[in-house]
Write an enzyme that holds these catalytic residues in place. Structure first.
Site, PDB file in Angstrom:
ATOM      1  CE  LYS A 235      -0.833  -0.437   5.201  1.00 43.28           C
ATOM      2  NZ  LYS A 235       0.476   1.516   5.135  1.00 43.28           N
ATOM      3  CB  THR A 236       4.089   2.689   1.523  1.00 45.12           C
ATOM      4  OG1 THR A 236       3.306   1.713   2.746  1.00 45.12           O
ATOM      5  CG2 THR A 236       5.216   3.582   1.319  1.00 45.12           C
TER       6      THR A 236
ATOM      7  CG  ASP B 191      -0.757   4.529   4.787  1.00 41.85           C
ATOM      8  OD1 ASP B 191      -1.709   3.681   4.604  1.00 41.85           O
ATOM      9  OD2 ASP B 191       0.039   4.985   5.372  1.00 41.85           O
ATOM     10  CD  GLU B 192      -1.729   2.024   8.365  1.00 45.27           C
ATOM     11  OE1 GLU B 192      -3.026   0.968   8.489  1.00 45.27           O
ATOM     12  OE2 GLU B 192       0.178   1.134   7.880  1.00 45.27           O
TER      13      GLU B 192
ATOM     14  CD  GLN C 142      -3.486  -4.696   8.140  1.00 43.64           C
ATOM     15  OE1 GLN C 142      -1.934  -4.841   8.737  1.00 43.64           O
ATOM     16  NE2 GLN C 142      -3.873  -4.668   7.093  1.00 43.64           N
TER      17      GLN C 142
ATOM     18  NE  ARG D 152       1.110  -7.390  10.884  1.00 42.76           N
ATOM     19  CZ  ARG D 152       1.781  -7.126  10.278  1.00 42.76           C
ATOM     20  NH1 ARG D 152       1.840  -5.574   9.680  1.00 42.76           N
ATOM     21  NH2 ARG D 152       0.597  -6.698   9.438  1.00 42.76           N
TER      22      ARG D 152
END
Length: 730
Positions: A33-34, A219-220, A250, A600
């Protein structure tokens, strides 16, 4: 080669190329996504012929914002040092620096971090006669923050009082807001809510930013609270070129105001185009299958499933230990056994609560394995650093009572609580600064019998530095300050850790020098604002080059990745946490938290639990987390430390043999009968327990039985667990 588009997969490219209208990028864990945000930013600059200042990109950590800027520069060759690629809070600071005068604040306001806010709340409670033992200042400060971020003023909240606790919070909230204004200070929540207030009050200011930012990216997005979402809606209400990137799977910060429903509201409100990023670049296929099995049980989630081109990888290890101590022993032994293939920094141990770290720490120390706990006291929260920062904040804003209260006796100046209250009372009109009070202390009759010379000298130091703050570099400013107040001699004689404390001050100077080098022309005000906005996530990410095992809560793990992950203490009451058991929404968040921990892991994932856990000095039985039941057996390799076939250390078979000997021995005295009720046993009875072996009943109360076990000593067992006991009946 097109450096912007060619490195992207099909879905990432589709998101970058969609430039007109609202866009929701539903980006699964590890899906890049970044990369989408940075490449989209670069593409918009190139194709729309915009300046970097015409695009607003908002994220949640300063580290992420810095990396985005650096990557955009690499893609475009443009200078992005002043681009609006920022956190919500740092964006708010810049808006307030320009427009604070709209609401009667000076541009040289100070920012209160969480510690400052808690201190102010505690001070108000003492002044108001509210018992800080009954009402926790930290909890009230947190409550006030949540109220503000839900865009409720003190007057709004008063109308919603439902309990005695609410009444106390309302009273403190009103005084807290007055104190902030008197001190010319903003807290973290204000950095979002006050710009919103200014936008709604002054359409000219809002129109300026709506015209400045042709495109907005967030973002997020699942982590946004009400105020942050409102900010985005205001800014993008004209052009509607808003791109939000997030993942409802998330969303794990509901307890601090984050609301994943914003994803669904954005989709419906703007009729947004939805693009799913489902290709994962982090984890093995098995890990992704396990993660999906856990999260797909959440009702109403947006349908997506992560996939990877990587190999299946190893099965997930499910570890069942006898006690939490043996669980920690196995986890650390497993790390030790993998050190030929991996470095220390490749390992992470996750748990639900900070209190669970101790056993792992002890085992790591025994084996001389370096480790670090994330979420403990941070550098900028240490006393000596807070002291220096308080001095700087008071110089920047001489009306700041919290900073004044902190430094007035640092170093010692013989100012007691009564004298301090007198000084604060003189300043309570909000018209006289603390520096002026110090410079003229002998002229005020109410301040008689105070140490005039020491206070006047302090006033002179503060006033001179205030006059020079825009002429000195940040490092020169702080060095002069430290020398002028004699802080080194004070801190090195403060206690036996004085030299360690001084080394922290030296490290502060190092950080200021690094900031100067990275931000030519910056002033001390800029530095203080920047470090005040630092977050724990930045601390973790910034330190990932060190070679040690990382220990942290699952909440702190978000945004990180490790080749080998252990998620420990997977028992009912810890995950899901006992505090979540009364709300279906909270249970769902606990499930997402587990999902975040699983995703993770890059190569090897371990899930562990124990059948008993020490609590308040007693060993209590526990059930495995119900979330484990959702994981398909085909993806799991069980490591049962009770079974001889999994006899990893060679001692399980000895345990099993001893259990059989105990049963034979105790049955020699009669038949074994399962205990169903406390009335089934009496003091002196011989019993057998499947974990602790044979013992004798030592005492009985209405709800508890004390048994003296031969090998484990005395244990108190609740009536709920008596079915684990067998009594000898003749």
């Amino acid at each position: 080669m097109d450096r912007i588009l060619e490195p992207l997969n099909d879905k990432q490219r589709e998101a970058v190329l969609f430039t007109d209208g609202p866009l929701l990028v539903l980006a699964g864990a590890g899906s890049g996504k970044t990369r989408v945000i940075t490449h989209r930013f670069a593409y918009l600059l190139r194709e729309k012929r915009l300046q970097p200042s015409n695009i607003l990109a908002v994220t949640f950590t300063n580290k992420a914002a810095g990396e985005m800027k650096e990557r955009i520069t690499q893609l475009t060759g443009l200078d992005t040092s002043t681009a609006w690629v920022r956190t919500f809070h740092s964006m708010g600071v810049l808006i307030l620096r320009k427009h604070a005068e709209e609401i009667g604040y000076p541009r040289d306001f100070v920012i209160y971090d969480d510690t400052d806010s808690r201190g102010l709340v505690k001070s108000i409670m003492k002044e108001s006669g509210i018992n800080t033992d009954v009402y926790n200042p930290s909890s009230i400060a947190e409550k006030i923050s949540r109220i503000k971020e839900s865009l409720q003023s003190p007057e709004d909240f008063v109308k919603q009082i439902e309990s005695e606790m609410d009444e106390k919070v309302a009273l403190i909230y009103q005084s807290y807001e007055k104190a902030l204004r008197r001190n010319r200070a903003f807290d973290f929540s204000d950095l979002i809510t006050i710009p919103i207030y200014i936008f709604k009050k002054n359409n000219k200011v809002l129109s300026y930013y709506q015209s400045l930012w042709h495109y907005v990216m967030v973002d997020e997005f699942q982590d946004t609270n009400k105020a942050q979402y409102e900010m985005i809606k205001l800014i993008g209400s004209v052009h509607k070129n808003i791109c939000v990137v997030g993942d409802d799977d998330q969303s794990i910060y509901g307890w601090r105001g984050a609301n994943y429903d914003h994803i669904y509201d954005f989709r419906d409100r703007y009729n947004a185009k939805v693009i799913l990023l489902e290709q994962n670049y982090r984890s093995s296929r098995v890990i992704l299958e396990v993660a999906h099995a856990v999260v797909e049980k959440i009702p109403g989630r947006m349908d997506k499933k992560l996939w990877t081109q990587e190999s299946s990888g190893e099965k997930v290890f499910l570890i069942n230990a006898l006690t939490d101590k043996e669980e920690a022993n196995y986890v650390v032994s497993r790390i030790d056994s993998l050190l030929e293939e991996y470095d220390y920094k490749d390992f992470a141990i996750f748990y639900r609560t900070n209190a669970q770290s101790r056993l792992f720490e002890e085992e790591l120390l025994v084996r001389n394995i370096p480790y670090r706990i994330f979420g403990g006291q941070k550098f900028y929260a240490r006393k000596e650093i807070k002291d220096i920062l308080a001095y700087i904040k008071l110089i920047i804003d001489p009306f700041d009572s919290a900073s004044f209260e902190r430094i007035i006796n640092v170093p010692k100046r013989k100012i007691g609580e009564v004298a301090l209250e007198k000084l604060k009372k003189v300043a309570s009109d909000g018209k006289t600064s603390f520096i002026d009070i110090l410079l003229n202390v002998e002229k005020n009759p109410s301040l008689s019998r105070l140490p005039f010379e020491a206070l006047k000298e302090l006033g002179r130091i503060l006033e001179e530095l205030r006059e020079e703050k825009e002429k000195l570099t940040p490092m020169s400013f702080v060095k002069i300050l430290i020398d002028a107040i004699g802080y080194k001699s004070y801190i090195t004689s403060f206690d036996e850790d004085g030299l360690d404390r001084w080394s922290n001050v030296e490290e502060l100077i190092n950080s200021i020098k690094e900031y100067e080098d990275d931000n030519p022309g910056a002033l001390i005000t800029d530095y203080v604002n920047d470090i005040t906005l630092q977050s724990s996530a930045d601390e973790i990410e910034a330190d990932d080059s060190r070679n040690y095992v990382s220990l942290m809560t699952l909440h702190n793990a978000k945004g990180l990745e490790f080749p080998v992950v252990f998620i420990c203490g997977l028992v009912d009451g810890l995950l899901p946490h006992a505090s979540s058991l009364y709300s279906a929404r909270d249970i769902e968040e606990e499930r997402r938290l587990f999902y975040v921990g699983i995703t993770r892991a890059m190569k090897i994932l371990h899930l562990s639990y124990s059948e008993s856990r020490m609590k308040y000095g007693e060993l209590l039985y526990q059930n495995p987390s119900p979330f484990l039941n959702d994981i398909p057996e085909e993806f799991v390799e069980e490591v049962d430390l009770f079974k001889e076939k999994k006899d990893i250390f060679g001692w399980q078979s000895k345990i099993r043999k001893k259990e059989e000997e105990d049963i034979d021995d105790i049955e020699g005295n009669g038949e074994l009968k399962i205990v169903e009720d406390i009335s089934d046993i009496k003091v002196g009875d011989k019993v057998y327990h499947h974990l602790f072996g044979k013992g004798k009943v030592a005492a009985i109360t209405k709800n508890f039985v004390t048994i003296d076990f031969k090998d484990y000593g005395k244990k108190v067992i609740s009536g709920n667990f008596l079915s684990n006991i067998e009594v000898v009946s003749s």
